[in-house]
Design a protein around this motif. Structure first.
Motif, mmCIF file in Angstrom:
data_model
loop_
_atom_site.group_PDB
_atom_site.id
_atom_site.type_symbol
_atom_site.label_atom_id
_atom_site.label_comp_id
_atom_site.label_asym_id
_atom_site.label_seq_id
_atom_site.Cartn_x
_atom_site.Cartn_y
_atom_site.Cartn_z
ATOM 1 N N LEU A 164 4.611 -2.488 5.095
ATOM 2 C CA LEU A 164 3.913 -3.145 3.987
ATOM 3 C C LEU A 164 4.902 -3.991 3.193
ATOM 4 C CD1 LEU A 164 1.844 -0.182 2.442
ATOM 5 C CD2 LEU A 164 1.123 -1.759 4.249
ATOM 6 N N ASP A 165 4.460 -5.158 2.766
ATOM 7 C CA ASP A 165 5.263 -5.956 1.829
ATOM 8 C C ASP A 165 4.334 -6.763 0.945
ATOM 9 O OD1 ASP A 165 7.245 -7.799 0.587
ATOM 10 O OD2 ASP A 165 8.582 -6.861 2.047
ATOM 11 N N ILE A 166 4.608 -6.755 -0.349
ATOM 12 C CA ILE A 166 3.787 -7.491 -1.314
ATOM 13 C C ILE A 166 4.071 -8.991 -1.270
ATOM 14 C CG2 ILE A 166 5.419 -7.313 -3.250
ATOM 15 C CD1 ILE A 166 2.979 -6.751 -5.046
ATOM 16 N N ASN A 167 5.217 -9.369 -0.687
ATOM 17 C CA ASN A 167 5.628 -10.764 -0.582
ATOM 18 C C ASN A 167 5.042 -11.354 0.706
ATOM 19 O OD1 ASN A 167 6.938 -13.201 -0.240
ATOM 20 N ND2 ASN A 167 8.998 -12.400 -0.593
ATOM 21 N N ASP A 168 4.191 -12.345 0.571
ATOM 22 C CA ASP A 168 3.531 -12.934 1.733
ATOM 23 C C ASP A 168 4.537 -13.505 2.731
ATOM 24 O OD1 ASP A 168 1.183 -13.855 3.208
ATOM 25 O OD2 ASP A 168 1.786 -15.860 2.583
ATOM 26 N N ALA A 169 5.589 -14.143 2.230
ATOM 27 C CA ALA A 169 6.605 -14.704 3.128
ATOM 28 C C ALA A 169 7.302 -13.603 3.916
ATOM 29 C CB ALA A 169 7.629 -15.512 2.328
ATOM 30 N N SER A 209 1.449 -5.354 7.253
ATOM 31 C CA SER A 209 0.368 -5.854 6.409
ATOM 32 C C SER A 209 0.933 -6.411 5.107
ATOM 33 C CB SER A 209 -0.614 -4.717 6.103
ATOM 34 O OG SER A 209 -1.685 -5.179 5.306
ATOM 35 N N HIS A 210 0.328 -7.487 4.651
ATOM 36 C CA HIS A 210 0.672 -8.066 3.351
ATOM 37 C C HIS A 210 -0.139 -7.313 2.295
ATOM 38 C CE1 HIS A 210 0.071 -11.617 0.388
ATOM 39 N NE2 HIS A 210 1.092 -10.874 0.013
ATOM 40 N N GLN A 211 0.472 -6.272 1.704
ATOM 41 C CA GLN A 211 -0.241 -5.426 0.752
ATOM 42 C C GLN A 211 0.699 -4.928 -0.341
ATOM 43 O OE1 GLN A 211 -3.133 -2.441 1.664
ATOM 44 N NE2 GLN A 211 -3.273 -3.071 3.800
ATOM 45 N N ASP A 212 0.093 -4.570 -1.456
ATOM 46 C CA ASP A 212 0.790 -3.929 -2.563
ATOM 47 C C ASP A 212 0.740 -2.419 -2.338
ATOM 48 O OD1 ASP A 212 1.658 -2.858 -4.976
ATOM 49 O OD2 ASP A 212 0.478 -4.227 -6.219
ATOM 50 N N PHE A 213 1.893 -1.801 -2.207
ATOM 51 C CA PHE A 213 1.943 -0.358 -1.948
ATOM 52 C C PHE A 213 1.231 0.439 -3.035
ATOM 53 C CE2 PHE A 213 4.555 3.697 -2.073
ATOM 54 C CZ PHE A 213 3.994 4.238 -0.916
ATOM 55 N N PHE A 231 10.447 3.120 -9.622
ATOM 56 C CA PHE A 231 10.690 4.386 -8.921
ATOM 57 C C PHE A 231 9.511 5.352 -9.056
ATOM 58 C CE2 PHE A 231 15.618 4.050 -9.238
ATOM 59 C CZ PHE A 231 15.621 3.151 -8.190
ATOM 60 N N MET A 232 8.942 5.451 -10.240
ATOM 61 C CA MET A 232 7.818 6.372 -10.443
ATOM 62 C C MET A 232 6.641 6.001 -9.534
ATOM 63 S SD MET A 232 6.450 9.017 -11.869
ATOM 64 C CE MET A 232 7.303 9.435 -13.413
ATOM 65 N N GLN A 233 6.328 4.728 -9.475
ATOM 66 C CA GLN A 233 5.217 4.263 -8.635
ATOM 67 C C GLN A 233 5.493 4.522 -7.156
ATOM 68 O OE1 GLN A 233 5.469 0.278 -10.109
ATOM 69 N NE2 GLN A 233 3.752 0.523 -11.547
ATOM 70 N N LEU A 234 6.713 4.241 -6.737
ATOM 71 C CA LEU A 234 7.094 4.442 -5.345
ATOM 72 C C LEU A 234 7.006 5.915 -4.952
ATOM 73 C CD1 LEU A 234 8.401 3.545 -2.636
ATOM 74 C CD2 LEU A 234 10.632 3.785 -3.764
ATOM 75 N N ILE A 235 7.588 6.786 -5.778
ATOM 76 C CA ILE A 235 7.666 8.206 -5.434
ATOM 77 C C ILE A 235 6.298 8.867 -5.479
ATOM 78 C CG2 ILE A 235 8.621 10.423 -6.179
ATOM 79 C CD1 ILE A 235 11.080 8.782 -7.207
ATOM 80 N N SER A 236 5.525 8.589 -6.506
ATOM 81 C CA SER A 236 4.220 9.243 -6.629
ATOM 82 C C SER A 236 3.291 8.841 -5.486
ATOM 83 C CB SER A 236 3.589 8.933 -7.986
ATOM 84 O OG SER A 236 3.367 7.546 -8.146
ATOM 85 N N ALA A 270 4.473 10.544 -2.234
ATOM 86 C CA ALA A 270 4.082 11.952 -2.218
ATOM 87 C C ALA A 270 2.628 12.115 -1.784
ATOM 88 C CB ALA A 270 4.294 12.569 -3.595
ATOM 89 N N GLU A 271 1.808 11.185 -2.194
ATOM 90 C CA GLU A 271 0.381 11.221 -1.855
ATOM 91 C C GLU A 271 0.135 10.969 -0.363
ATOM 92 O OE1 GLU A 271 -3.216 8.032 -2.582
ATOM 93 O OE2 GLU A 271 -1.894 8.480 -4.283
ATOM 94 N N LEU A 272 1.000 10.153 0.268
ATOM 95 C CA LEU A 272 0.750 9.690 1.636
ATOM 96 C C LEU A 272 1.538 10.446 2.702
ATOM 97 C CD1 LEU A 272 0.650 5.823 1.076
ATOM 98 C CD2 LEU A 272 -1.279 7.379 1.385
ATOM 99 N N LEU A 273 2.388 11.367 2.306
ATOM 100 C CA LEU A 273 3.169 12.124 3.285
ATOM 101 C C LEU A 273 2.323 13.185 3.973
ATOM 102 C CD1 LEU A 273 6.630 12.817 1.586
ATOM 103 C CD2 LEU A 273 6.228 11.428 3.624
#
Length: 230
Positions: free
Chosen positions: A65-70, A91-95, A133-138, A141-144
């Protein structure tokens, strides 16, 4: 930009996407990928880390996943041109808003870690403007999966905060690799691996160079299946 050639794949690069760097190479070579069958990379950039992990694990399926289209387009190009392309999707998506019923055995990321500044250089890839970091980690944790691992490379100064946020999200530190740029220098990066399971922390040190511009034996051994050394 210059093509970056590895032994089994090539990386097309772009001035609009964060380039191949040592942090990505180290995470791609050191992340615990052995028992994973489903792998998610957050913030693919060029696709380097997923390609290295795909070379190390010949069965796993990957989603980047990457939020940057390029970056998403560049990852797609590098995935399609690799010998592992059948197992690689991106996929071009916002995690932060990514939704799936799938659960992943390994989530890996070389995340943005600088606080937001006035600089526009590699802003999304380097500064915590789109993902902190908070957004990434939480979200990780949900997707593991039940026995899934979460593996990152971050500056050593951010280690305590990252580990603390992990605990808040019921992710426990299982492994810590302290990375020194040169022998006898202070550690500058950490590879941290977390899971929902409480284990004794496996701690180790890694040295990139034994002297200026001279790779250590440790680095040469780690990357011998990837780098084309002259």
């Amino acid at each position: 930009m210059k093509l970056f050639t590895f032994k089994q794949f090539e990386i097309q690069q772009s001035k609009d996407v964060f380039r191949v760097g040592t942090d990505g190479v180290l995470l791609g070579a050191l992340a615990d990928v052995e028992n994973a069958s489903s792998i998610l990379e957050v913030g693919t950039g060029t696709g380097l880390i997923s390609l290295m992990l795909a070379q190390r694990n010949l069965q796993a399926e990957f989603l980047g996943l990457d939020i940057n289209d390029a970056a998403a387009k560049l990852t797609q190009l590098n995935f399609e041109n690799s010998p592992f392309q059948a197992r690689l999707k991106n996929s071009h998506q916002d995690f932060k808003t990514f939704e799936t019923e799938d659960r992943f055995d390994l989530i890996v990321s070389n995340p943005p870690y600088f606080e937001e500044s006035g600089s526009e250089k590699d802003k999304i890839a380097r500064q915590t403007v789109e993902l902190n970091f908070m957004q990434l980690i939480s979200k990780a944790a949900e997707l593991l999966s039940e026995k899934g691992m979460f593996s990152v490379i971050i500056p050593v100064e951010a280690g305590e905060v990252f580990i603390s946020i992990g605990k808040e999200n019921k992710l426990h530190l299982n492994r810590k690799v302290s990375i020194r740029g040169i022998e006898n220098a202070k550690a500058k990066r950490l590879i941290l691996e977390f899971s929902s399971q409480v284990k004794e922390v496996n701690e180790s040190d890694f040295i990139i160079e034994k002297s200026p511009r001279q790779y250590s034996d440790q680095y040469l051994e780690l990357t011998k299946e990837f780098h084309v050394f002259k």
